[in-house]
Design an enzyme around this catalytic site. Sequence first.
Site, PDB file in Angstrom:
ATOM      1  N   SER A  67       0.796  -1.222   0.000  1.00  0.00           N
ATOM      2  CA  SER A  67       0.000   0.000   0.000  1.00  0.00           C
ATOM      3  C   SER A  67       0.831   1.275   0.000  1.00  0.00           C
ATOM      4  O   SER A  67       0.301   2.355  -0.259  1.00  0.00           O
ATOM      5  CB  SER A  67      -0.942  -0.004   1.206  1.00  0.00           C
ATOM      6  OG  SER A  67      -0.211  -0.069   2.418  1.00  0.00           O
ATOM      7  N   GLU A 143       9.610 -10.588  -4.784  1.00  0.00           N
ATOM      8  CA  GLU A 143      10.173  -9.482  -4.006  1.00  0.00           C
ATOM      9  C   GLU A 143      11.602  -9.794  -3.565  1.00  0.00           C
ATOM     10  O   GLU A 143      12.485  -8.927  -3.627  1.00  0.00           O
ATOM     11  CB  GLU A 143       9.293  -9.203  -2.785  1.00  0.00           C
ATOM     12  CG  GLU A 143       7.969  -8.536  -3.124  1.00  0.00           C
ATOM     13  CD  GLU A 143       7.026  -8.463  -1.947  1.00  0.00           C
ATOM     14  OE1 GLU A 143       6.091  -7.638  -1.986  1.00  0.00           O
ATOM     15  OE2 GLU A 143       7.194  -9.237  -0.975  1.00  0.00           O
TER      16      GLU A 143
END
Length: 284
Positions: A67, A143
Amino acid sequence: MTSGSNPALAALALSPDPPAVPAKPVITQVLDTTLSVIEKSKRLAAWTAVDHHIRPEHKIIGIGSGSTVPYVVERIVAQGEQVNRDRVFLPTGFQSKELIVRANLRLGDVDQYPNIDVTIDGADEVDHELNCIKGGGACHLREKVLAEAADTWIVVADYRKNSQTLGTTYRSGVPIEVAPFAYAKLLQNVRRLGSADAALRMAQGGKAGPVVTDNGNFVIDAPFDADAFADPHSLLARIKLLTGVVEVGLFCKMARAAYFGNADGSVTIKWDDGKIEKGSSLPT
């Protein structure tokens, strides 16, 4: 918690003038104020990290998930078309890919560009040594690949993710990406390692069945007690050695720095040498 794709947040982050909304009841207004503080802290962390670490000479840039990341892209775009024209941006998942495309930045992949100048990513929790829990959005395999491929890996988050010890604020457990056919046996083995409440992550929003990652795998969430998190690297090694484990959402001593936006409008920067800085001014 690190989230998956959030089109509403992405649109808000990339829009200079959010649309007006009608008046709301007092209780909702209080909630909105709290969320506004959190969003401002995410933006502060992201903007400051970009200002410090995304330099004109950096041409291959990794964009993480979560986010806070829309604000990373927002700040990169603000550097201007001229500086971004010769850059390539590598995503860690669907969310970051969409942000790159919508911002009209050049999209690339790590198989084309295995050496990255800088990767900026979010985190679910970061401890005093910059060890991280990641994988709340089920993107931690990619990631970690982009983190290891980068000369510099930077973490951005709001103040809620800043901990002394992992497992303090992020209670869902260590995300473990696993081969689907092996998940039942792996649940047994992870529980034997000390995570009695380890569970297969199930899909939300009406879809029946488990969460499936971008790589076609399942995710086990494995909570551990404080003693296990006293040595995150040892815990990472023990989990990773289990047959069928694809990747573990523990990122140990990989970050150069972690940027945390605070509720009071300041930013805390933790460095890999143990130094901690705190600034009080918003980036311009």
